[in-house]
Write an enzyme that holds these catalytic residues in place. Structure first.
Site, short mmCIF file in Angstrom:
data_model
loop_
_atom_site.label_atom_id
_atom_site.label_comp_id
_atom_site.label_asym_id
_atom_site.label_seq_id
_atom_site.Cartn_x
_atom_site.Cartn_y
_atom_site.Cartn_z
N LYS A 1 0.83 -1.20 0.00
CA LYS A 1 0.00 0.00 0.00
C LYS A 1 0.87 1.25 0.00
O LYS A 1 1.59 1.53 0.95
CB LYS A 1 -0.89 0.05 1.24
CG LYS A 1 -1.92 1.20 1.13
CD LYS A 1 -2.60 1.53 2.44
CE LYS A 1 -1.83 2.52 3.26
NZ LYS A 1 -1.67 3.85 2.62
N GLY B 1 7.25 4.44 8.11
CA GLY B 1 6.37 5.58 8.40
C GLY B 1 6.66 6.11 9.78
O GLY B 1 7.79 6.00 10.27
N SER B 2 5.63 6.64 10.42
CA SER B 2 5.85 7.32 11.70
C SER B 2 6.00 6.32 12.85
O SER B 2 5.50 5.20 12.80
CB SER B 2 4.67 8.25 11.99
OG SER B 2 3.49 7.49 12.05
N THR B 3 6.67 6.77 13.89
CA THR B 3 6.86 5.95 15.08
C THR B 3 5.50 5.62 15.71
O THR B 3 5.27 4.51 16.20
CB THR B 3 7.78 6.68 16.08
OG1 THR B 3 9.07 6.83 15.45
CG2 THR B 3 7.95 5.91 17.37
N GLY C 1 4.01 2.84 13.88
CA GLY C 1 4.85 1.68 14.16
C GLY C 1 4.48 1.03 15.49
O GLY C 1 4.40 -0.20 15.60
N GLU D 1 10.50 0.66 9.90
CA GLU D 1 11.45 1.75 9.67
C GLU D 1 10.71 3.02 10.03
O GLU D 1 9.78 3.41 9.33
CB GLU D 1 11.84 1.81 8.19
CG GLU D 1 12.46 0.54 7.65
CD GLU D 1 13.95 0.45 7.93
OE1 GLU D 1 14.51 1.36 8.56
OE2 GLU D 1 14.55 -0.56 7.52
N CYS E 1 13.55 10.63 6.67
CA CYS E 1 13.58 10.06 8.03
C CYS E 1 14.98 10.14 8.62
O CYS E 1 15.13 10.30 9.83
CB CYS E 1 13.10 8.63 7.99
SG CYS E 1 13.89 7.70 6.68
N GLU F 1 10.71 15.10 15.74
CA GLU F 1 10.91 15.09 14.30
C GLU F 1 9.94 16.06 13.62
O GLU F 1 8.73 15.97 13.80
CB GLU F 1 10.67 13.68 13.77
CG GLU F 1 10.93 13.56 12.29
CD GLU F 1 10.68 12.15 11.79
OE1 GLU F 1 9.62 11.60 12.07
OE2 GLU F 1 11.58 11.63 11.10
P1 NAD Z 1 2.39 7.58 8.65
O1 NAD Z 1 2.95 6.62 9.61
O2 NAD Z 1 1.17 8.32 9.02
O3 NAD Z 1 2.04 6.85 7.28
C1 NAD Z 1 2.87 5.92 6.67
C2 NAD Z 1 2.01 4.91 5.94
O4 NAD Z 1 1.23 4.19 6.90
C3 NAD Z 1 1.02 5.50 4.96
O5 NAD Z 1 0.92 4.63 3.85
C4 NAD Z 1 -0.28 5.50 5.75
O6 NAD Z 1 -1.43 5.44 4.95
C5 NAD Z 1 -0.16 4.25 6.57
N1 NAD Z 1 -0.90 4.24 7.83
C6 NAD Z 1 -1.35 5.30 8.56
N2 NAD Z 1 -1.96 4.85 9.68
C7 NAD Z 1 -1.89 3.51 9.66
C8 NAD Z 1 -2.32 2.47 10.55
N3 NAD Z 1 -2.95 2.75 11.69
N4 NAD Z 1 -2.07 1.20 10.22
C9 NAD Z 1 -1.41 0.89 9.09
N5 NAD Z 1 -0.98 1.80 8.21
C10 NAD Z 1 -1.21 3.10 8.49
O7 NAD Z 1 3.59 8.51 8.31
P2 NAD Z 1 3.67 9.68 7.25
O8 NAD Z 1 3.20 10.91 7.91
O9 NAD Z 1 3.05 9.27 5.97
O10 NAD Z 1 5.25 9.71 7.01
C11 NAD Z 1 6.10 10.47 7.78
C12 NAD Z 1 6.77 9.64 8.85
O11 NAD Z 1 7.38 8.47 8.32
C13 NAD Z 1 7.88 10.37 9.53
O12 NAD Z 1 7.76 10.25 10.92
C14 NAD Z 1 9.16 9.70 9.03
O13 NAD Z 1 10.24 9.75 9.87
C15 NAD Z 1 8.73 8.33 8.79
N6 NAD Z 1 9.57 7.72 7.74
C16 NAD Z 1 10.51 6.79 8.10
C17 NAD Z 1 11.34 6.21 7.15
C18 NAD Z 1 12.39 5.18 7.51
O14 NAD Z 1 12.94 4.56 6.63
N7 NAD Z 1 12.70 4.99 8.76
C19 NAD Z 1 11.18 6.57 5.82
C20 NAD Z 1 10.22 7.50 5.49
C21 NAD Z 1 9.42 8.05 6.47
#
Ligand code: NAD
Ligand code: MN
Length: 489
Positions: free
Chosen positions: A194, A246-248, A251, A268, A302, A399
């Site tokens: 996704k 994505g976000s912590t 995660g 990640e 990130c 962040e």
């Molecule tokens: P996010 O966690 O909101 O979204 C990331 C993905 O998860 C999106 O596809 C979103 O639709 C999906 N998502 C949202 N809620 C979900 C849930 N409850 N269950 C499953 N999936 C869900 O993050 P964002 O705002 O899109 O991205 C920014 C964040 O991602 C920042 O904190 C950044 O540090 C982190 N990031 C980390 C890395 C890494 O490699 N460590 C890389 C890129 C971004």
């Protein structure tokens, strides 16, 4: 061009865009279905959302908002492809398909770069030089491993896990898809991926490549949607592994949901990396490195070096040179080849950045921004730095995920190591010094997955990437990246 495509206008408010990339040949459908079992199909829920161009707020395409029964269909298709075809296939045959994907991305690199910049706002120079070539390189790299797993795990026998559910963010859309799909396929798994809701287009274009490469139907499935679609993937009982970037916060949610389920996972997550400049560093190079560390991809990185630590004796000089350099950064139309800083990815992200900057000011930080003018339409933010901040300031701890740098000084090696480690995160770091011994000492003592020496934000498919502490667990890239997708006997 197929019937469903149309000519799009990608003008922005920028009056001076002398080196615009041509978009006339770009083929984007008005509406995208879900890519399941090798075909684009409509959702049962018939819900859609728009993906827009953040540089001008124009709608680019309608994207399907997949519901949980769509996700189940995708998982079924992945399961059946796993059992009937992919897991039984000779590994070198699997490798051939992955090589094909890599080559097709390479062939269509220009088209992919333009679409990545349109959908997400990043400068075309970065899409062309970083995102797309690295995505292709990732497929090449893991294609090479497909028939050599015995060498990756000497004396052990590796088996695939089954179906991987993969969820990715919006900052490096195609590259993150490559990081997820390539190692999963090379180890014999099938996937349901996704993309993020603001940047789904290159994943959907990748689906076209997967068709063109004749990858057996169901091996790769791409479902679009937001958090609810992601949750349906995480909760699905027939998924064997979750790979998330994505976000912590999300995660932590994922760990909660899958605890006790036996699903394997890699996470990640976020970061707040320290970029450390010692007084014996090559200063002009270090200043370029600071620009790479925090202004690359508008700071939506990130592993961005969002905390700068400069040794006191050179602080004035470094900050003066950095401010001069910030003045020369070109903020502009992402499709202009001269642009250094493109658009902020979404309205939501822009609001987050603005609220952090207000917070930094109210906490007493001294702000400096480059004096560029910004257009009315679209989402933009100028390169920004804060001085007069300390470890306890929230702009130093949290962040921001935007072009905002927090600058602090230090006197000794021990002091900067303890400051660098005073964070819940641990994804990356940078060290600038001409002394090899200092490099080794500092990079060993910083608790983070990747440390760059006299450079920043450099990536290679052969080197593993991943975090300590709240930056996540598991590694992607390199031989290590194979571990996350196999069981070992
Ligand atoms: P996010 O966690 O909101 O979204 C990331 C993905 O998860 C999106 O596809 C979103 O639709 C999906 N998502 C949202 N809620 C979900 C849930 N409850 N269950 C499953 N999936 C869900 O993050 P964002 O705002 O899109 O991205 C920014 C964040 O991602 C920042 O904190 C950044 O540090 C982190 N990031 C980390 C890395 C890494 O490699 N460590 C890389 C890129 C971004
Ligand atoms: Mn978009």
């Amino acid at each position: 061009m197929s019937k469903k495509t149309r000519k799009l206008s990608f003008d922005t408010d920028w009056k001076f865009s002398p080196a615009l990339e041509n978009t006339e040949y770009i083929d984007i459908k008005k509406r995208y279905g879900l890519f399941i079992n090798g075909k684009f199909i409509p959702s049962k829920g018939k819900k859609f959302f728009d993906t827009i161009n953040p540089a001008n707020e124009d709608k680019i395409a309608e994207i399907t908002d997949a519901n949980s029964s769509d996700v189940s269909l995708a998982v079924q298709s992945a399961r059946s492809a796993y059992e009937k075809v992919w897991s039984k296939m000779n590994p070198s045959e699997r490798g051939k398909y992955i090589f094909r994907i890599a080559r097709l991305i390479q062939e269509r690199a220009r088209e992919f770069a333009v679409i990545e910049s349109l959908d997400g706002g990043k400068p075309i120079r970065e899409s062309k030089q970083v995102d797309i070539p690295l995505a292709s390189a990732h497929f090449f790299y893991y294609a090479g491993w497909a028939d050599k797993l015995n060498y990756a795990f000497p004396g052990r026998s590796a088996h695939s896990l089954g179906v991987a559910g993969q969820i990715i963010p919006w900052n490096f859309p195609l590259l993150m898809a490559a990081w997820k799909i390539a190692p999963a396929l090379a180890t014999g798994n099938t996937v349901v991926l996704k993309p993020a809701e603001t940047t789904p287009l290159t994943a959907l274009k990748l689906a076209e490549i997967i068709q063109e490469a004749d990858v057996p139907p169901g091996v790769v499935n791409i479902v679009t949607g937001g958090g609810a679609t992601g949750r349906a993937i995480v909760k699905h009982p027939d998924i064997d592994k979750i790979a998330f970037t994505g976000s912590t916060e999300v995660g932590k949610y994922i760990m909660d949901v899958i605890a006790g389920s036996g699903k394997k996972y890699t996470l990640e997550l976020g970061g707040k990396a320290a970029n450390i400049i010692f007084e014996d560093a090559a200063i002009n190079q270090a200043v370029e490195g600071i620009v790479d560390s925090i202004f690359f991809n508008q700071g939506h990185v990130c592993c961005a070096g969002s905390r700068l630590y400069v040794q006191e004796s050179i602080a004035q000089e470094v900050i003066r040179k950095l401010k001069d350099r910030m003045e020369t950064l070109v903020i502009g139309n992402p499709l202009d080849k001269n642009t250094d800083i493109g658009a902020i990815n979404s309205k939501m992200q822009l609001e987050k950045i603005c609220s952090y900057v207000d917070l930094g000011k109210s906490e007493g930080g001294a702000i400096h921004q480059s004096s560029c003018s910004l257009p009315e339409k679209g989402y933009w933010y100028p390169p920004t730095l804060f001085t007069d901040v300390s470890q306890s300031h929230r702009v130093v701890q949290e962040e921001i995920f935007g072009p905002v740098l927090a600058v602090q000084t230090f006197r000794t090696v021990d002091e900067v190591i303890s400051k660098a480690n005073n964070t819940p995160y641990g994804l990356s770091g940078g060290v600038w010094t001409e002394k090899g011994s200092k490099l080794f000492q500092v990079s060993k003592e910083i608790r983070a997955g990747v440390i760059w020496a006299n450079s920043f934000n450099k990536f290679d498919p052969g080197s593993p990437f991943g975090g300590y502490k709240e930056s996540g667990m598991g590694r992607e890239g390199g031989v290590e990246g194979l571990y996350s997708y196999v069981g070992l006997d």
